[in-house]
Scaffold this motif. Structure first.
Motif, PDB file in Angstrom:
ATOM      1  N   UNK A 115       0.827  -1.210   0.000  1.00  0.00           N
ATOM      2  CA  UNK A 115       0.000   0.000   0.000  1.00  0.00           C
ATOM      3  C   UNK A 115       0.860   1.257   0.000  1.00  0.00           C
ATOM      4  N   UNK A 116       1.920   1.233   0.782  1.00  0.00           N
ATOM      5  CA  UNK A 116       2.829   2.378   0.816  1.00  0.00           C
ATOM      6  C   UNK A 116       3.462   2.618  -0.550  1.00  0.00           C
ATOM      7  N   UNK A 117       3.815   1.530  -1.234  1.00  0.00           N
ATOM      8  CA  UNK A 117       4.387   1.666  -2.577  1.00  0.00           C
ATOM      9  C   UNK A 117       3.389   2.340  -3.514  1.00  0.00           C
ATOM     10  N   UNK A 118       2.116   1.953  -3.408  1.00  0.00           N
ATOM     11  CA  UNK A 118       1.085   2.557  -4.241  1.00  0.00           C
ATOM     12  C   UNK A 118       0.950   4.050  -3.939  1.00  0.00           C
ATOM     13  N   UNK A 119       0.872   4.392  -2.654  1.00  0.00           N
ATOM     14  CA  UNK A 119       0.713   5.797  -2.278  1.00  0.00           C
ATOM     15  C   UNK A 119       1.944   6.620  -2.645  1.00  0.00           C
TER      16      UNK A 119
END
Length: 583
Positions: free
Chosen positions: A531-535
């Motif tokens: 999720x952090x990679x996406x954000x």
């Protein structure tokens, strides 16, 4: 009558002389090392005395078909001074795999399976979900560790287990990816051997620990051996096991060394030295375990060679160990014990070693030289040039969230303490050892991986430094009562914060796998990283759009530095598969 008496006396005298000569011949048997059998005891004692300072507990036996020299030394609990003796129990570690291979040969003998048939024939439909090559996997490849599976770090040991899964469940939940074409690369696989044990369950109709007790332990009189996950198949062993303490190779106490092995056929057996020797002697003398001579002959027939040579590397799961002569068997290491079983079938001599020290080599590797002689490469193969290039062990992860564990390389180095050969075959350029191959990788791949990690390290330093500067600047502004806080600074703080949060989550996953926690307790951290990679990707795009529209003010180098390191983090997460919360 007198003639009959004289005849009986002469027969008796002749029998005694023959018996004495037999005993003398056995005692005078010259071992492959050049030492006579009657000298080996004193040699072993001298060896142990030399290394007493780093010895915890030791049980060792050198044996032939009828004789043995057995010694115990040290303590099973150094603090309580519990001496090692015939009632002491130790883990076999991976030597347990030989129980699997003998079980397979028994089922072969009963025509319940074939060594060269696709193993899916014996498994539930769609049981194997991670096969990536069209070539079938056979039982022979499971025994040779050439089925192509990568290492599986999850599901081998797990702390906090209250209800043990069945072998079927443990295998299904943690199936590794198949990353090599079957039959081309030797990549040691605990999972693969446990799968072979499950196939024995399927074709025999018995749970594996029950099968082994009925068909191996009971026929041989091995009444002090357990193999199930919780050792409940032998209550006496279960009780003795609680008394054992484990240590490092240097003698430091190991905590939590008794964590149960869920894939138990790969390395859970616990026994006394006497039982360990019973099993080894039965294999050496071809006794009871197999019914037909042709099956024994097949067992001792090579199934894999070193590279392109004709030097046997594996015989149906029995690895070749290079000493003064080639011998076959299997070593084992657990979280707190080490063991070894070595057989010279030609001369009829065997060695079994057990210690309560993890990855111990003085007794498990060096001491057998007293029996089998010292390894000399020239006795096996003509000298080779050390291969050039960069190599990586095949026993690692190349797909999934533990791909980062493959960050280990060898450049222009080989392990000269054991036999190795270099070859270029269907599996690529590789250096072959017993137990596994090293595979050559391209310079580009090496530079890519090392470069990405180094850049990621710089990213962490940049993010930490950036937040420190931003925090210091905020304090100064507060002191000077300046309230202006540009969107650019908000964007930078968000970018730096998420980069450091990725690091925190990654450290959490490393802790989870290295301390054998349940997969479920830290798998969510990989989801968070994803999720952090996406954000962060969204944040990078947002920053570029806003900067392009000149809506932000600020120093360009600071903006582009944050943008660059954002992308570095995202790309590292993608390359190392750190977003994969499934296993």
């Amino acid at each position: 009558m007198k003639k009959r008496i004289r005849c009986c006396v002469l027969i008796l005298i002749f029998s005694v002389l023959v018996l004495q000569q037999t005993v003398v011949s056995a005692a005078e048997q010259i071992l492959p090392s050049g030492i006579s059998f009657d000298e080996i005891g004193s040699k072993m004692q001298a060896f142990e005395k030399k290394h007493a300072d780093t010895t915890a507990g030791l049980a060792v036996s050198v044996f032939t078909s009828k004789e043995d020299v057995t010694q115990y030394a040290g303590y099973t609990d150094m603090e309580k001074k519990i001496k090692t003796d015939e009632t002491s129990v130790f883990e076999w570690g991976s030597t347990t795999k030989l129980l699997v291979f003998l079980s397979v040969m028994q089922q072969l003998e009963q025509n319940n399976l074939d060594l060269d048939t696709d193993i899916r024939t014996y498994l539930p439909k769609d049981f194997l979900k991670n096969l990536t090559f069209a070539e079938p996997v056979t039982m022979t490849e499971l025994m040779n560790h050439t089925a192509g599976f990568q290492e599986e770090y999850v599901g081998l040991y797990e702390k906090g287990i209250t209800a043990y899964p069945s072998l079927k469940e443990a295998l299904y939940e943690h199936e590794p990816k198949q990353v090599y074409k079957p039959g081309t690369v030797t990549a040691y696989s605990n999972w693969g051997v446990a799968l072979a044990a499950y196939i024995v369950e399927r074709v025999s109709g018995q749970e594996f620990s029950s099968y082994v007790r009925e068909h191996i332990f009971t026929p041989l009189g091995m009444n002090h051996t357990a193999v199930s996950v919780d050792l409940s198949d032998c209550p006496w062993v279960q009780k003795q096991w609680k008394k054992l303490q484990c240590y490092t190779a240097d003698g430091e106490k190991v905590k939590d060394c008794k964590t149960p092995l869920l894939l138990y056929p790969a390395g859970r057996a616990v026994s006394t030295l006497t039982d360990f020797r019973m099993f080894a002697r039965a294999v050496l003398t071809k006794d009871k375990l197999l019914l037909q001579e042709k099956t024994w002959e097949l067992l001792f027939t090579p199934t894999d060679d070193f590279g392109t040579t004709q030097i046997p590397k594996n015989m149906h799961g029995f690895w070749m160990a290079s000493y003064g002569i080639p011998v076959y068997g299997h070593g084992g290491n657990t979280m707190g014990c080490s063991a070894n079983l070595l057989l010279d079938v030609k001369d009829g001599v065997g060695v079994v070693v057990m210690t309560n020290q993890a990855y111990e080599e003085i007794y498990n590797v060096q001491m057998p030289e007293l029996v089998f002689g010292t390894y000399d490469r020239s006795a096996y193969i003509k000298e080779e040039m050390i291969p050039k290039g960069i190599y990586r062990t095949a026993r690692t992860d190349r797909r999934g969230p533990f791909k980062w564990m493959s960050l280990s390389y060898k450049m222009g180095e080989v392990d000269d303490s054991q036999l190795w050969t270099a070859s270029d075959t269907d599996g690529g350029e590789k250096i072959s050892y017993a137990y596994g191959d090293d595979i050559r990788i391209s310079t580009w791949e090496f530079v890519l991986e090392i470069g990405s990690v180094l850049l990621w390290g710089l990213t962490i330093l940049w993010a930490a430094g950036s937040l420190l500067v931003q925090g210091t600047a905020a304090c100064i502004r507060k002191i000077k009562k300046k309230t202006n806080f540009s969107p650019f600074r908000n964007w930078g703080i968000a970018a730096n914060g998420m980069q450091l949060l990725v690091l925190v989550c990654f450290i959490g996953t490393v802790y989870g796998v290295s301390t054998y926690q349940k997969w479920e307790t830290y798998a969510w951290l990989f989801a968070v990283i994803g999720l952090l990679a996406f954000f962060m990707a969204v944040l990078a795009v947002y920053g570029m759009v806003k900067r392009k529209n000149h809506l932000w003010t600020g120093k360009k180098w600071w903006f582009y530095g944050n943008l660059f390191f954002l992308l570095v983090t995202v790309l590292n997460i993608g390359y190392w598969n750190l977003y994969q919360f499934w296993n």
